[in-house]
Motif scaffolding. Structure first.
Motif, PDB file in Angstrom:
ATOM      1  N   VAL A 215      47.867  16.186  49.295  1.00 53.91           N
ATOM      2  CA  VAL A 215      48.469  17.009  48.259  1.00 53.91           C
ATOM      3  C   VAL A 215      49.657  17.806  48.816  1.00 53.91           C
ATOM      4  O   VAL A 215      50.570  18.192  48.094  1.00 53.91           O
ATOM      5  N   TYR A 216      49.659  18.043  50.124  1.00 54.04           N
ATOM      6  CA  TYR A 216      50.756  18.790  50.735  1.00 54.04           C
ATOM      7  C   TYR A 216      51.995  17.943  50.995  1.00 54.04           C
ATOM      8  O   TYR A 216      53.036  18.467  51.350  1.00 54.04           O
ATOM      9  N   GLU A 217      51.897  16.646  50.825  1.00 56.10           N
ATOM     10  CA  GLU A 217      53.038  15.735  50.937  1.00 56.10           C
ATOM     11  C   GLU A 217      53.703  15.780  52.315  1.00 56.10           C
ATOM     12  O   GLU A 217      53.487  16.673  53.110  1.00 56.10           O
ATOM     13  N   GLU A 218      54.528  14.764  52.522  1.00 54.78           N
ATOM     14  CA  GLU A 218      55.202  14.664  53.796  1.00 54.78           C
ATOM     15  C   GLU A 218      56.313  15.704  53.885  1.00 54.78           C
ATOM     16  O   GLU A 218      57.079  15.904  52.949  1.00 54.78           O
ATOM     17  N   ALA A 219      56.351  16.386  55.013  1.00 56.92           N
ATOM     18  CA  ALA A 219      57.376  17.409  55.228  1.00 56.92           C
ATOM     19  C   ALA A 219      57.472  17.632  56.731  1.00 56.92           C
ATOM     20  O   ALA A 219      56.883  16.873  57.510  1.00 56.92           O
ATOM     21  N   TYR A 389      58.885  26.493  48.863  1.00 53.65           N
ATOM     22  CA  TYR A 389      57.774  25.683  48.347  1.00 53.65           C
ATOM     23  C   TYR A 389      58.251  24.271  48.014  1.00 53.65           C
ATOM     24  O   TYR A 389      57.540  23.300  48.207  1.00 53.65           O
ATOM     25  N   GLU A 390      59.479  24.183  47.549  1.00 54.87           N
ATOM     26  CA  GLU A 390      60.066  22.895  47.199  1.00 54.87           C
ATOM     27  C   GLU A 390      60.123  21.955  48.404  1.00 54.87           C
ATOM     28  O   GLU A 390      59.899  20.772  48.297  1.00 54.87           O
ATOM     29  N   LYS A 391      60.425  22.539  49.573  1.00 52.58           N
ATOM     30  CA  LYS A 391      60.586  21.732  50.780  1.00 52.58           C
ATOM     31  C   LYS A 391      59.260  21.435  51.450  1.00 52.58           C
ATOM     32  O   LYS A 391      59.074  20.384  52.068  1.00 52.58           O
ATOM     33  N   ASN A 392      58.346  22.402  51.408  1.00 53.19           N
ATOM     34  CA  ASN A 392      57.089  22.263  52.133  1.00 53.19           C
ATOM     35  C   ASN A 392      56.005  23.041  51.399  1.00 53.19           C
ATOM     36  O   ASN A 392      55.937  24.260  51.473  1.00 53.19           O
ATOM     37  N   LYS A 393      55.165  22.300  50.680  1.00 54.57           N
ATOM     38  CA  LYS A 393      54.146  22.944  49.849  1.00 54.57           C
ATOM     39  C   LYS A 393      53.265  23.879  50.667  1.00 54.57           C
ATOM     40  O   LYS A 393      52.983  24.991  50.252  1.00 54.57           O
ATOM     41  N   TYR A 394      52.821  23.397  51.812  1.00 55.88           N
ATOM     42  CA  TYR A 394      51.905  24.222  52.604  1.00 55.88           C
ATOM     43  C   TYR A 394      52.585  25.519  53.018  1.00 55.88           C
ATOM     44  O   TYR A 394      52.044  26.607  52.854  1.00 55.88           O
ATOM     45  N   ASN A 395      53.770  25.372  53.565  1.00 53.96           N
ATOM     46  CA  ASN A 395      54.411  26.530  54.184  1.00 53.96           C
ATOM     47  C   ASN A 395      55.229  27.364  53.212  1.00 53.96           C
ATOM     48  O   ASN A 395      55.867  28.331  53.603  1.00 53.96           O
ATOM     49  N   ASN A 406      40.257  43.851  47.258  1.00 60.94           N
ATOM     50  CA  ASN A 406      40.247  42.635  48.075  1.00 60.94           C
ATOM     51  C   ASN A 406      40.281  41.341  47.279  1.00 60.94           C
ATOM     52  O   ASN A 406      40.064  40.260  47.818  1.00 60.94           O
ATOM     53  N   THR A 407      40.513  41.427  46.002  1.00 60.16           N
ATOM     54  CA  THR A 407      40.546  40.207  45.205  1.00 60.16           C
ATOM     55  C   THR A 407      41.891  39.490  45.367  1.00 60.16           C
ATOM     56  O   THR A 407      42.894  40.108  45.734  1.00 60.16           O
ATOM     57  N   THR A 408      41.899  38.198  45.141  1.00 57.00           N
ATOM     58  CA  THR A 408      43.142  37.434  45.160  1.00 57.00           C
ATOM     59  C   THR A 408      43.873  37.730  43.856  1.00 57.00           C
ATOM     60  O   THR A 408      43.437  37.317  42.790  1.00 57.00           O
ATOM     61  N   ALA A 409      44.966  38.462  43.958  1.00 48.58           N
ATOM     62  CA  ALA A 409      45.591  39.001  42.757  1.00 48.58           C
ATOM     63  C   ALA A 409      46.721  38.126  42.217  1.00 48.58           C
ATOM     64  O   ALA A 409      47.042  38.178  41.037  1.00 48.58           O
ATOM     65  N   GLY A 410      47.317  37.325  43.102  1.00 54.07           N
ATOM     66  CA  GLY A 410      48.411  36.489  42.631  1.00 54.07           C
ATOM     67  C   GLY A 410      48.718  35.369  43.605  1.00 54.07           C
ATOM     68  O   GLY A 410      48.316  35.422  44.772  1.00 54.07           O
ATOM     69  N   VAL A 411      49.399  34.346  43.110  1.00 52.97           N
ATOM     70  CA  VAL A 411      49.806  33.254  43.995  1.00 52.97           C
ATOM     71  C   VAL A 411      51.319  33.104  43.909  1.00 52.97           C
ATOM     72  O   VAL A 411      51.891  33.148  42.821  1.00 52.97           O
ATOM     73  N   GLY A 412      51.938  32.968  45.079  1.00 54.01           N
ATOM     74  CA  GLY A 412      53.390  32.938  45.124  1.00 54.01           C
ATOM     75  C   GLY A 412      53.951  31.622  45.647  1.00 54.01           C
ATOM     76  O   GLY A 412      53.311  30.923  46.440  1.00 54.01           O
ATOM     77  N   PHE A 413      55.136  31.298  45.177  1.00 54.18           N
ATOM     78  CA  PHE A 413      55.840  30.090  45.590  1.00 54.18           C
ATOM     79  C   PHE A 413      57.213  30.523  46.077  1.00 54.18           C
ATOM     80  O   PHE A 413      58.041  30.981  45.274  1.00 54.18           O
ATOM     81  N   ILE A 414      57.452  30.376  47.373  1.00 50.51           N
ATOM     82  CA  ILE A 414      58.671  30.914  47.962  1.00 50.51           C
ATOM     83  C   ILE A 414      59.895  30.122  47.506  1.00 50.51           C
ATOM     84  O   ILE A 414      59.886  28.893  47.496  1.00 50.51           O
ATOM     85  N   LYS A 415      60.936  30.875  47.108  1.00 50.89           N
ATOM     86  CA  LYS A 415      62.172  30.253  46.610  1.00 50.89           C
ATOM     87  C   LYS A 415      62.981  29.647  47.752  1.00 50.89           C
ATOM     88  O   LYS A 415      63.048  30.224  48.816  1.00 50.89           O
TER      89      LYS A 415
END
Lengths: 415, 311
Positions: A215-219, A389-395, A406-415
Motif C-alpha cells: 500500500v505504501y508503493e514504490e518510492a 505524501y504524494e512522493k512517499n506515502k509512508y514518509n 492521548n487520543t489520535t485527533a487527526g491525520v495529516g498529509f504533508i504537502k
C-alpha cells in the motif's frame, strides 16, 4: 498466496454490509454455523430474505439500528488470493473511519444507490480516496434490482460518475464502474442474467485481476528505527542491531547510507531477519540491520540511502483530516507522530477548510471541526525528516495526538 | 501471504522474501517494547499464543524476548497444554507468571457457575485484571484475531482499556497507516493484537512452514467422549459436566482451539500431522469458534465479555 486490501465506502442504506455479506456468501466464505446464525436472526427480524448485513455488523448498537458504526475487518479468500475488507461506515460524522480504512487499502469500493445516483457522500468518499491516493477505485452501482435492471438508468449514472472522475487531479488512479444488486447477487460474484446488456467483469472478477502491491508503493528507501537491539550475551557481545520496517525501496549489504537527523554516513554491514542473514531485502519487511561503523542511533532516527535524502525541516504545511470532537485551532500544541518518531508540534495557522465536493472551494478558517478537511501550518520542536505524501506515502503521513486525552485527533498529509 | 517486491531474476541471490503479515506482527511487537514500560504476553497455551512467542523471538533476535508470559490458569486447562507451556518456557528461558482462577474462587471473590454449561471463562477476566494491577502491566499482548468473531472484527491493534479493563467500542482511536499510538493516561492499559489480520488458516500455514511445535491435543487422537447438542465433548475429566444418559464412547478426534475443557468441543478428525490439519482447515465448513459454547450464549456474547475486560 498474496493479500489484497480493500476499503468499502457508501452512504447509509447503500447496502454496503449487504454487499460484503453477499461476497462472503457467494465465495463460500461463510461457514455453516455463521450462515445458520444469519438465517436464524433474519427470521427473528421477520425478513423473508437473508439479511447478509448481519454477517458484518458486529456491535449490538449496530444490529439494533441496522447501521454500521465502526470499521470492521473482514477476511475471505478465493483460489487466487486472500482479501481483507475494511468495512467503513457511511455517515457523514464517521468520515474518520473512511480515512482509517482507506489508509491501509489498495482498492476502494464506493457504493452508489442506483435510485439516488451520485450524492454528496459519493463526492466525499471519492475525495478522501483521492486524498489518500488509493490506487484502484470501483464504483459499485447497487440496487439495480430496484430500477428494473435498467441499462438506461445505469448509463445515465455512468455519465455522472465520469463527470466526477474528470475532476480529480490524481490521474494515475484506476477507475471502474459495475452495476450490481448485492441483495439479489447480480454481478457481485455471479454474472447477472438480469443485465445481459452489461458485458464487463463482475466485482470479484475485477478484484481478482488487480495486482496486489504494498500500500505504501514504490518510492525512495526509508528505514525508520523502532528500537536498538543489544543482546549483551556472550555469543553476541558487541552486537548492535537497528530494528525497523523497510519502506519505499530496497536495501542491500554494502549500501552507503545516511542516518538522520545526525547526518552520519555509514554502510550496511548485515541484514538480519530472525537468525538468518540476507544480501538484500525489499520493502515491507521488518529487519534488523548492522552498520560497519559504531554510531549513535536511537529510536525515531531514520536510515536512508546516501543519495536519497528527504526534506529535513522544523516547519511544514499539510492537509489534515480532523477526527476529534475538540476542534483544531491555531496556537495549540499536539504530539506529532510521524512513523515511529514523536515530536511536539505547534499549530501555527489553520488556513482553509477544503470542500470535499470537488468544487475547489476553500473557505478561510480559524478552526477545523470533527470530520473536516483543511490545510494547516505546523512548527515542530525538532526537525522532522519527511517527504510529501504524494512522493512517499509512508514518509508523508502523520497523526496528531491530543496531549491531554492521548487520543489520535487527526491525520495529516504533508504537502 | 508471501509477496516479493523484487525481480524474479534476483531470486537466486540471497534475497529476503517479504511476508507482509509476519513483518506486520514483528513491527507491532517492536512498537510495544519501544512505547511501553511493562508489557506482558498473555499466554494460553493455544496455537495463537504459541505463534506469538515465535514472532516475538523473531522481533528481538539475537536478544531474548524482553517481557514475561502471563498465563491465567482456569484450572480447567487440558493437562497437555500445561505440560507444553512449561516445556516451552524452559526451552526458551522465558519468565512465566501464572495466576489461578481457583484462588479467586477460594477467596470468595467470584462465584463459580453451575449446571450443564458451567464454564470458568467469565471468571478469567477478574483474575486477569487482578494480575494487571498486581504487576502494573501497561500493555498486554494477545493472540486474538479479527476473523474469529464479529465483535473482534472491530478491534484495534492497540486497544485502550480503562481502570476496569473495559473496552469502549464506540470510542476507539482511529488507526491510520502503520502508526500505532500507544500513549495512555494513568490507570489505562493497552491490549495489543499483533496477529489481528491473520486468519485461522494463516496461523496454521505459518505453524506448518515454521515447524512450530504445538500441544498434542491439536492432532487426532483417541479419547473417551460423549455427544451433546451435536458437539463432541471430552469425557476424560470431571470438570466437563456430563449427564448420566450422555453415553461415553471412544472416538478419534482433535481440538481446533484450546480453551477450557468445559467449553471446548472436539471435532472428528484423522489429521495426525500438521499438513493434514492445514488440509482439514482448508476444507472445513464450520468456523473455529463454532465449537466454543461460550460464544453461543447470545448474539452479543463476545462483545459483552470484551466490555467487561475479557480478552
Amino acid at each position: 498466496m498474496d493479500v489484497l486490501k480493500i476499503a468499502t465506502a457508501g452512504s447509509v442504506d447503500d447496502g454496503k454490509s449487504t454487499l460484503i455479506g453477499r461476497i462472503l456468501y457467494d465465495t463460500q466464505s461463510l461457514t455453516d454455523d455463521k450462515l445458520e446464525a444469519i438465517e436464524r436472526n433474519s427470521k427473528r427480524k421477520g425478513f423473508d430474505y437473508l439479511d447478509f448485513s448481519l454477517a458484518t455488523d458486529g456491535l449490538v448498537a449496530e444490529r439494533e439500528q441496522g447501521i454500521t458504526i465502526d470499521v470492521a475487518h473482514i477476511y475471505f479468500s478465493t483460489q487466487q488470493r486472500s482479501y481483507i475488507i475494511a468495512d467503513t461506515p457511511g455517515h457523514v460524522e464517521y468520515t474518520r473511519n473512511m480515512v482509517t480504512g482507506a489508509s491501509t487499502s489498495q482498492v476502494a469500493i464506493i457504493l452508489i444507490d442506483a435510485r439516488k445516483g451520485v450524492i454528496e457522500q459519493t463526492l466525499r468518499h471519492f475525495y478522501i480516496s483521492n486524498l489518500l491516493r488509493v490506487k484502484d477505485i470501483v464504483f459499485a452501482v447497487n440496487k439495480m434490482d430496484l430500477v428494473d435492471y435498467s441499462e438506461e438508468k445505469y448509463l445515465a449514472l455512468f455519465d455522472e460518475i465520469q463527470t466526477l472522475v474528470s475532476k480529480t487531479k490524481y490521474k494515475e488512479q484506476h477507475i471502474t464502474c459495475i452495476p450490481v444488486s448485492a441483495l439479489q447477487g447480480d454481478n457481485v460474484v455471479k454474472k447477472s442474467a438480469n443485465m445481459s446488456w452489461y458485458t464487463g467483469k463482475t466485482l470479484i472478477e475485477h478484484l481478482e485481476q488487480i495486482q496486489p502491491q504494498d500500500v505504501y508503493e514504490e518510492a525512495q528507501t526509508r528505514f525508520p528505527i523502532q528500537t536498538v537491539i543489544r543482546p549483551k550475551t556472550s555469543d553476541y557481545h558487541d552486537f548492535r542491531g537497528y530494528a525497523g520496517k523497510l519502506y519505499g525501496g530496497d536495501l542491500a549489504v554494502g549500501d552507503e547510507i545516511t542516518i538522520l537527523p545526525s547526518g552520519t554516513q555509514s554502510t550496511i554491514k548485515e541484514i538480519y531477519f530472525y537468525d538468518q542473514k540476507f544480501e538484500k531485502a525489499g520493502r515491507g519487511s521488518s529487519l534488523t540491520l548492522t552498520l560497519t561503523d559504531d554510531v549513535n542511533v536511537s529510536r525515531g532516527d531514520m536510515i536512508v540511502k546516501a543519495a536519497e535524502k528527504p526534506t529535513v525541516e522544523k516547519e511544514l504545511k499539510a492537509t489534515i483530516c480532523w477526527m476529534d470532537k475538540k476542534p483544531l485551532t491555531a496556537n495549540t500544541k499536539y504530539s506529532l507522530q510521524h512513523g515511529v518518531n514523536n515530536v511536539l508540534a505547534k499549530i501555527v495557522d489553520v488556513e482553509t477548510i477544503e470542500e470535499t465536493n470537488f468544487s475547489g472551494e476553500k473557505t478561510e478558517a480559524s478552526q477545523l471541526q470533527l470530520n473536516e478537511i483543511g490545510v494547516i501550518q505546523l512548527k515542530l520542536s525538532k526537525p522532522l525528516f519527511f517527504d510529501s505524501y504524494e512522493k512517499n506515502k509512508y514518509n508523508g503521513g502523520f497523526i496528531l495526538i491530543d496531549l491531554q486525552t492521548n487520543t489520535t485527533a487527526g491525520v495529516g498529509f504533508i504537502k | 501471504m508471501w509477496i516479493a517486491f523484487i525481480n524474479e531474476e534476483e531470486m537466486t541471490e540471497n534475497v529476503l522474501q517479504t511476508n507482509i503479515l509476519e513483518s506486520e506482527a514483528i513491527y507491532i511487537f517492536r512498537e510495544v517494547v519501544a512505547q511501553f514500560e511493562k508489557p506482558v504476553l498473555l499466554f494460553s497455551g493455544g496455537k495463537d499464543s504459541i505463534t506469538l512467542v515465535r514472532l516475538a523471538q523473531k522481533a528481538f533476535f539475537p536478544a531474548k524476548i524482553p517481557f514475561p508470559l502471563l498465563h491465567i490458569d482456569t484450572g480447567h486447562n487440558f493437562p497437555e497444554t500445561i505440560e507444553f507451556r512449561d516445556r516451552l518456557v524452559q526451552k526458551l528461558g522465558l519468565e512465566l507468571i501464572v495466576r489461578n482462577v481457583q484462588d479467586n474462587i477460594d477467596a470468595g471473590k467470584v462465584t463459580e457457575e453451575t449446571g450443564k454449561y458451567a464454564s470458568r471463562n467469565m471468571l478469567q477476566t477478574e483474575t486477569l485484571l487482578d494480575a494487571i494491577e498486581e504487576f502494573g502491566f501497561d500493555a498486554c499482548i494477545g493472540g486474538a484475531r479479527r476473523d474469529e468473531e464479529k465483535a473482534r472484527a472491530k478491534e484495534r491493534i492497540f486497544s485502550v482499556r480503562d481502570d476496569f479493563g473495559q473496552w469502549d467500542e464506540k470510542n476507539q482511536r482511529p488507526e491510520v497507516f502503520d502508526m500505532l499510538n500507544g500513549k495512555i493516561n494513568l490507570g489505562q492499559n493497552v491490549r495489543v493484537f499483533p496477529i489481528s489480520n491473520w486468519t485461522e488458516l494463516d496461523v496454521w500455514s505459518y505453524i506448518e512452514k515454521e515447524q512450530i511445535e504445538i500441544p498434542s491435543i491439536y492432532f487426532a487422537h483417541t479419547r473417551a467422549t460423549f455427544l451433546r447438542d451435536g458437539l463432541i465433548w471430552s469425557a476424560d475429566d470431571e470438570v466437563v459436566y456430563r449427564e448420566e444418559d450422555e453415553k461415553i464412547e471412544e472416538r478419534v478426534i482433535r481440538f481446533r482451539t484450546v480453551g477450557d475443557m468445559s467449553c471446548t468441543a472436539a471435532v472428528l478428525s484423522n489429521a495426525y500431522d500438521i499438513a493434514s490439519v492445514v488440509q482439514e482447515i482448508r476444507q472445513s465448513t464450520i468456523s473455529e469458534r463454532g465449537a466454543r459454547i461460550d460464544d453461543k450464549r447470545s448474539e452479543a456474547a463476545m462483545e459483552k465479555r470484551k466490555q467487561q475486560g475479557y480478552f
